[in-house]
Structures are given as C-alpha cells and as structure tokens.
Design a protein around this motif. Structure first.
Motif, PDB file in Angstrom:
ATOM      1  N   SER A   1      -6.477   2.993 -10.565  1.00 26.32           N
ATOM      2  CA  SER A   1      -7.533   3.008  -9.436  1.00 26.32           C
ATOM      3  C   SER A   1      -6.626   3.408  -8.123  1.00 26.32           C
ATOM      4  CB  SER A   1      -8.190   1.969  -9.183  1.00 26.32           C
ATOM      5  OG  SER A   1      -7.133   0.945  -8.512  1.00 26.32           O
ATOM      6  N   LEU A   2      -7.512   3.912  -7.117  1.00 28.53           N
ATOM      7  CA  LEU A   2      -6.977   4.403  -6.192  1.00 28.53           C
ATOM      8  C   LEU A   2      -7.322   3.207  -5.025  1.00 28.53           C
ATOM      9  CD1 LEU A   2      -5.768   6.729  -4.318  1.00 28.53           C
ATOM     10  CD2 LEU A   2      -7.822   7.322  -3.553  1.00 28.53           C
ATOM     11  N   TYR A   3      -6.369   2.606  -4.498  1.00 31.44           N
ATOM     12  CA  TYR A   3      -6.553   1.475  -3.527  1.00 31.44           C
ATOM     13  C   TYR A   3      -6.783   2.193  -2.401  1.00 31.44           C
ATOM     14  CZ  TYR A   3      -5.740  -2.819  -1.220  1.00 31.44           C
ATOM     15  OH  TYR A   3      -5.922  -3.698  -0.374  1.00 31.44           O
ATOM     16  N   ILE A   4      -7.789   1.403  -1.496  1.00 30.31           N
ATOM     17  CA  ILE A   4      -8.131   1.899  -0.282  1.00 30.31           C
ATOM     18  C   ILE A   4      -7.807   0.799   1.022  1.00 30.31           C
ATOM     19  CG2 ILE A   4     -10.119   2.771   1.392  1.00 30.31           C
ATOM     20  CD1 ILE A   4     -11.291   3.564  -1.537  1.00 30.31           C
ATOM     21  N   ARG A   5      -6.817   1.300   1.946  1.00 26.91           N
ATOM     22  CA  ARG A   5      -6.447   0.242   2.939  1.00 26.91           C
ATOM     23  C   ARG A   5      -7.060   0.422   4.237  1.00 26.91           C
ATOM     24  NH1 ARG A   5      -2.876  -4.161   3.458  1.00 26.91           N
ATOM     25  NH2 ARG A   5      -4.026  -4.854   1.296  1.00 26.91           N
ATOM     26  N   PRO A   6      -8.182  -0.021   4.810  1.00 24.18           N
ATOM     27  CA  PRO A   6      -8.409   0.188   5.922  1.00 24.18           C
ATOM     28  C   PRO A   6      -7.600  -0.817   6.822  1.00 24.18           C
ATOM     29  CG  PRO A   6     -10.281  -0.010   4.775  1.00 24.18           C
ATOM     30  CD  PRO A   6      -9.196  -0.537   4.025  1.00 24.18           C
ATOM     31  N   PHE A   7      -7.503  -0.714   8.215  1.00 26.31           N
ATOM     32  CA  PHE A   7      -6.858  -1.596   9.056  1.00 26.31           C
ATOM     33  C   PHE A   7      -7.402  -1.205  10.583  1.00 26.31           C
ATOM     34  CE2 PHE A   7      -3.393   1.122   7.979  1.00 26.31           C
ATOM     35  CZ  PHE A   7      -2.772   1.227   9.303  1.00 26.31           C
ATOM     36  N   ILE A   8      -7.400  -2.268  11.303  1.00 25.52           N
ATOM     37  CA  ILE A   8      -7.397  -1.990  12.913  1.00 25.52           C
ATOM     38  C   ILE A   8      -6.630  -2.723  13.516  1.00 25.52           C
ATOM     39  CG2 ILE A   8      -9.046  -2.474  14.670  1.00 25.52           C
ATOM     40  CD1 ILE A   8     -11.366  -2.220  13.100  1.00 25.52           C
ATOM     41  N   SER A   9      -5.869  -2.096  14.570  1.00 26.92           N
ATOM     42  CA  SER A   9      -4.492  -2.892  15.130  1.00 26.92           C
ATOM     43  C   SER A   9      -4.567  -2.486  16.568  1.00 26.92           C
ATOM     44  CB  SER A   9      -3.295  -2.613  14.743  1.00 26.92           C
ATOM     45  OG  SER A   9      -3.230  -1.121  14.681  1.00 26.92           O
TER      46      SER A   9
END
Length: 355
Positions: free
Chosen positions: A133-141
């Motif tokens: 699969s294509l792993y999707i990592r959103p993040f807010i910093s």
C-alpha cells in the motif's frame, strides 16, 4: 482554497523490488504543505517537492510536543485503480487531536481533497504487490520561535507518502503479548485519545522490556486503577470470550481507532453483536485460564488485524486458541482487506476512489 502544485524536477527512481519496501523508509516525490497563522487562519496550500524542513531551534514542537499526526493508506486494486479507506474518519480524529493539543483545526473536506490530489500526483508510487500500500502520514506541528509555554501562533499541516510492503509478508501469524504492570500509557483527562507523539514516546520503555522478554507488544492497563484492559501497543484490542466479541470501551484514555470502528460497524452490518465495555485483567486472565478466552486480536491501520497467540502476565503465560488464528479473527481480516483492496463490494460506502 486552491492548491498550488510545483512538480519535482528531479523525481526519484521508484523501487523495483516491492518485497524490500519495508515501512516508512522510502518516500515519494512530493508533499503537501499548508501554513496557519493566529488571526489569519490557514493559507498557502501547496504541493511541492519532498524535502527537508527548516525550523528554528526554539520551535514549540521541539520543546513542548506541539504536534499531532494521522495514518491511513491508499490501495491499488486488481484493475490498477487507487482508492482510500474512510479518509474522512482520519480528518475527524485529527481535528479532535488538534483540539486536545491546542493546535488549529481545519476543514475536513479540504483535508481529504489535499490527500487525493497528492496521491493522484504520486500515483505511480502506489505499489502493486499483494498486501502492499501507499502509507499516508499527515501531521501538524507548531513552530513558534520562542521558549514560552503558550498556544501556538504558527503551525504547519504537512502530508507525506511512503510506499510500504506487506505487513504480513510471511503470512498472517499470531503474536505474543505481555500485560504491562509498571508503566501506563495514558490516563483519563490526559491525551490518550489524541494521536500525538507523546503517547507513543511514553510507550517505548515498556515496549523494549516486553521485546527483551520475547513479546511483540505490550497490553496496557488503565492508568488509574491499573485494573482494566485498554489497548495493545499501537493498536486497539478485541476478544472473543465465551462466544461473545468484546472490546474495551472508549473512556478518554484509549485512541478511537478507525479500524476498531470499522470492525464494530462491519460486525453490526453482518448481524454479529459486539460489546464495548470495561474488561478487567482479572476477567481476561480467568477466561484464559479456563479456556473461555477463545480469540484475541489487535486492530489498526498498519496490520488491519493482528491475532494474539499467547498472553503473559507476571511471568505466567496463557496460550489462546492453541496459538493459532481464530475463525473470527481470520474472517475480519479477510473481509476488511477485501474492501480495502477492492476485492469485495463496498456495501458500507467506505471507499473513496482517486479519480
């Protein structure tokens, strides 16, 4: 809001051997970035070449943990199309995490749109192999440039993509887990329900102790009474006890997993009753002792379903279902992955195609 796209002029060579992808080690050519300023809101949404970030040494994310993240996947179907699984649920959970951590919330539909546009641009990176699969990592910093403890004035939402290999490259095999009776992961009123780095950092020491003793995961107890089962490692946990499926009730210190939610809704759709309730370690160990603990499994985005073959507590071990995968566990894995990879009809409307 319009998303400005700047294509990478030097795209990387894509992996040719999908059996060596691993997890989170290879990244695609682009990333999504958007800035938030207090008093102005979100602006400058853009897709740009993947690359390093520049932050001030006094940034709030480095000193006070001003960050949250999510994890979801894009799947390639047998006919070559690409689809997401319940991305709006990740958007909702991320906003809940943002509220808890004093970070800005965002428009959830726009969040899904940003993911779709980024995945579409890097669609060739979605692997083809079974279970990949294509792993999707959103993040807010938050990256305010100062050492004062206060709510952030500037934050960034970033989304990166990583092609990932099959979690079960060697087959769906049961793991051994250990009930942790020293450290706790979280407490009610804390950040346990938020997907933030501090929760994971706090789990590493116990995880290392378990690994040293030969166990793959830690099974956490509640942080108040040290009595009730909460979750396992980076996953939620479910059991079949005396013919009934049950899982710890969400109480504010347990991450509300999207796979957990999907399993409960799928079971209800199939006419199977499941209970969300308090489950004490005493009850669980008694069921393991007398044989009524018929199955146990973790559930989360990475593994989907992870069967438990052995449970340990205070140097005593309990084998579950002869150390083999139970029929409910296997069926849940088969049914969920069939929907995610497009092998079965999406009767519950969970799949979002990348057009």
């Amino acid at each position: 809001m319009e998303i400005k796209v700047t294509k990478n002029p030097n795209p990387a060579a894509k992996p040719t051997d999908e059996s060596k992808l691993g997890f989170g080690k290879i990244f695609t050519d682009h990333m999504f970035v958007m800035d938030w300023y207090r008093g102005k809101g979100w602006e400058n949404a853009r897709i740009e070449p993947f690359g390093y970030l520049s932050i001030h040494p006094a940034s709030t994310v480095l000193h006070y943990g001003a960050e949250i993240f999510e994890g979801l996947k894009a799947y390639r179907t047998a006919d070559g199309k690409v689809q997401l699984f319940r991305p709006i649920e990740n958007a909702r959970r991320m906003n809940n995490s943002a509220l808890r951590m004093g970070l800005p919330t965002f428009d959830e539909d726009f969040f899904v749109q940003a993911i779709k546009e980024l995945v579409k641009l890097d669609e060739d990176w979605v692997p083809h192999g079974d279970g990949t699969s294509l792993y999707i990592r959103p993040f807010i910093s938050g990256d305010d440039e100062g050492l004062g403890v206060h709510s952030v004035a500037h934050a960034r939402l970033i989304i990166i993509l990583a092609p990932s290999g099959s979690y079960y490259a060697g087959g769906l095999a049961p793991v051994n887990i250990m009930i942790e009776d020293e450290d706790v992961r979280a407490v009610r009123g804390g950040t346990g329900y938020a997907k933030c780095g501090g929760n994971y950092g706090a789990s590493i020491r116990a995880g290392e102790r378990a690994e040293h003793k030969g166990y793959a995961q830690v099974l956490w107890l509640d942080g108040v009474e040290r009595k009730y089962i909460e979750e396992v490692g980076a996953m939620n946990i479910m059991f079949k006890i005396n013919g009934k499926i049950c899982t710890p009730a969400l109480n504010g210190s347990i991450l509300p997993g999207i796979t957990r939610k999907s399993i409960l809704e799928l079971l209800a759709h199939q006419g199977v009753e499941a209970e969300e309730r308090l489950i004490s370690a005493e009850e669980l160990l008694a069921a393991a002792e007398n044989g009524t603990l018929e199955e146990a499994w973790g559930c989360g985005t990475a593994a989907v379903v992870s069967p438990v073959g052995k449970l340990a507590y205070k140097d005593k071990e309990y084998v579950i279902n002869g150390g083999k995968i139970g029929p409910v566990t296997q069926k849940l894995y088969d049914d969920l992955t069939a929907i995610q990879w497009g092998r079965a009809a999406d009767e519950l409307g969970w799949v979002e195609p990348i057009d």
